[in-house]
Every structure is written in C-alpha cells, then in structure tokens.
Design an enzyme around this catalytic site. Structure first.
Site, PDB file in Angstrom:
ATOM      1  N   ASP A 111      11.522 -53.833   2.387  1.00  4.96           N
ATOM      2  CA  ASP A 111      10.642 -52.686   2.558  1.00  4.96           C
ATOM      3  C   ASP A 111      10.525 -51.911   1.247  1.00  4.96           C
ATOM      4  OD1 ASP A 111       9.003 -50.923   3.986  1.00  4.96           O
ATOM      5  OD2 ASP A 111      10.688 -49.607   4.501  1.00  4.96           O
ATOM      6  N   GLY A 120       5.941 -44.770   8.327  1.00  6.13           N
ATOM      7  CA  GLY A 120       6.184 -43.419   8.826  1.00  6.13           C
ATOM      8  C   GLY A 120       5.984 -43.311  10.321  1.00  6.13           C
TER       9      GLY A 120
END
Length: 274
Positions: A81, A203
C-alpha cells in the site's frame, strides 16, 4: 488461495461487490482479518504500508501472510500500500506480494505517469498487479484537500501506464474524520465507465455505510481500511486486563475485536461467500 490483485478485483467486477483491503500491522491484526474472511468465505486483500516493507516487522510478517494465502480455500491477495518508490516495490515482490501500489500522486500528471509506468513494466514481468493513484488522497489533518480526479486525466493515465487498479480522489482522506465525508458518487460512476482499470477507494475508515454502498454501485471495487483497524486494536486491548491471563490468550481476545470489525466490513461490501 493465492490471487493477484487484478484477479481478485476481476471477481469483484464480475459480481458487483467490493473487496475489503485490510491494512495489517502485526500478527493480531492479520489473524483477526483472516479469521473473518475464513468464517465468511470472503475474498480479501491483505496489505502493508510502504514503511513496513522497510522494517524487520514487514520482513517477518510477510512469510506468515504468504503461508496463510496458500493454506485457505478462499481468494487472498497480498498488496503493498502506497509504495514510496521502486525499491519498496521490488522488496514487496521479493516478499511475495501479488500486488503493488506505486504512489506518485503528488507529482505532476506527466511525471506520475512516467513513474507509474516504470513500476508497471517491472511488476508485469513478475506477474504482479499494479495499483496507481491519480488525484492525491491526503490526510484528514490537511487544511486543503486535493481536487477530484478528472475523468479525462484518468483515461490518459490508465492508457499510458497500464495499471490494473486506480485509486481516485473522490472526497475521502486518510485518518479519522472530524466530519463524515461526502463522496462524489457521480464522478466515480463517470470514471468507472471510462476506464478499464478497477477503481479503488482509499480512506474507507469512517465513511458512512450508505455512501460506501453507493460507491460500490457506482463502480468502486477495492476499499481500504487502516485507521479503523488501529482503533479496533486499541479498543480491544483497553477492554482486557493483559495481566489476567497469559499474553497469548490476552492478545487472542484483542484479535477477536479485529475480527468483529472485519466481519462488519465484509458484510457491508457484499464480499461474503463470493
């Protein structure tokens, strides 16, 4: 079963759900997420932040992730990530990652394309999927958030880089929201219809459930959860007396709080049994 990120997102596109991408930090967070996936027979993506691939923690946790991938019967991908650069991408692939993200989103479009295309060429030679980011997805602490990803830019970016997955800026940020975000659902749908790459929502922690569902209907196929996993871990630890039982027993209870969180998100994203 070991899947590449593209393979697992192809499945999500076919069946119109989103794959939960859980950021793990230690054995307890990993076990909680994997036990939830095992219980629901859900495809999941297990990911680690770029910084962990530069530490002994990442080096030691990666073989455990790979062993779990090979020992279960449901699809699992292992992903880097927010890869900081090519060295982190190479290290992740050496550690067994089946997907990498190169994050050049703070660069100008031409430079972002160039950096991402380099990572794609490297990863595709190794049979590894690539996620890129267009439209910088910053922090909830930022005073000003970046503008939404433009559809025209997304079309060019995907065509010239060859990415398998595309993280887009549509109203989310990393961290704990002070006020719930309002996602640009129409922009998600517009980009989804214009590009071949699978769309990713970063998010995801703290986004209202109805907006998560609407984003999936609009075309989001991967949703990242990191902050809420940290909160679940801390809250689970505070709920126990760590000295009342042997440490492994205490930490297993903390892992259960991670599992409960992961079960909730698997159900929300429609991934159970897929």
């Amino acid at each position: 079963m070991r899947y590449t990120v593209k393979e697992i997102l192809d499945l999500a596109e076919e069946k119109k759900f989103a794959v939960p991408a859980f950021c793990v930090y230690n054995l307890e967070t990993l076990m909680g997420c994997m036990n939830a996936a095992k219980e629901t027979n859900a495809p999941v993506i297990i990911q680690m932040y770029s910084r962990l691939f530069n530490t002994d923690t990442g080096r030691m946790l990666a073989p455990v992730i790979c062993d779990m991938m090979d020992s279960v019967k449901f699809p699992v991908a292992f992903h880097l990530d927010h890869g900081a650069g090519i060295p982190e991408c190479i290290r992740a692939m050496r550690y067994g990652a089946t997907g990498i993200m190169i994050d050049a989103s703070t660069l100008a479009l031409d430079d972002n394309i160039k950096a991402t295309a380099s990572a794609v060429a490297l990863a595709k030679a190794a049979g590894v999927s690539v996620e890129g980011e267009l439209g910088h997805i910053g922090s909830t602490k930022d005073e000003n958030w970046a503008a939404y990803t433009e559809t025209e830019d997304a079309v060019r970016y995907v065509k010239e880089t060859g990415v398998d997955a595309l993280a887009v800026m549509v109203g989310t940020a990393h961290g704990k929201y002070v006020q719930a975000p309002a996602l640009a659902i129409d922009r998600i749908a517009e980009i989804h219809s214009a590009v071949d790459a699978h769309l990713v929502l970063h998010g995801g922690s703290g986004v209202p459930n109805e907006q998560i569902k609407a984003s999936i209907e609009a075309g989001i196929r991967k949703i990242n959860f990191g902050t809420d996993i940290c909160y679940a871990f801390v809250e689970g630890f505070h709920a126990i007396d760590p000295l009342a039982t042997p440490l492994d027993v205490s930490m297993a209870k903390v892992s259960e709080s991670i599992k409960d969180f992961a079960l909730e998100k698997i159900a929300l994203l429609g991934a159970g049994g897929k």
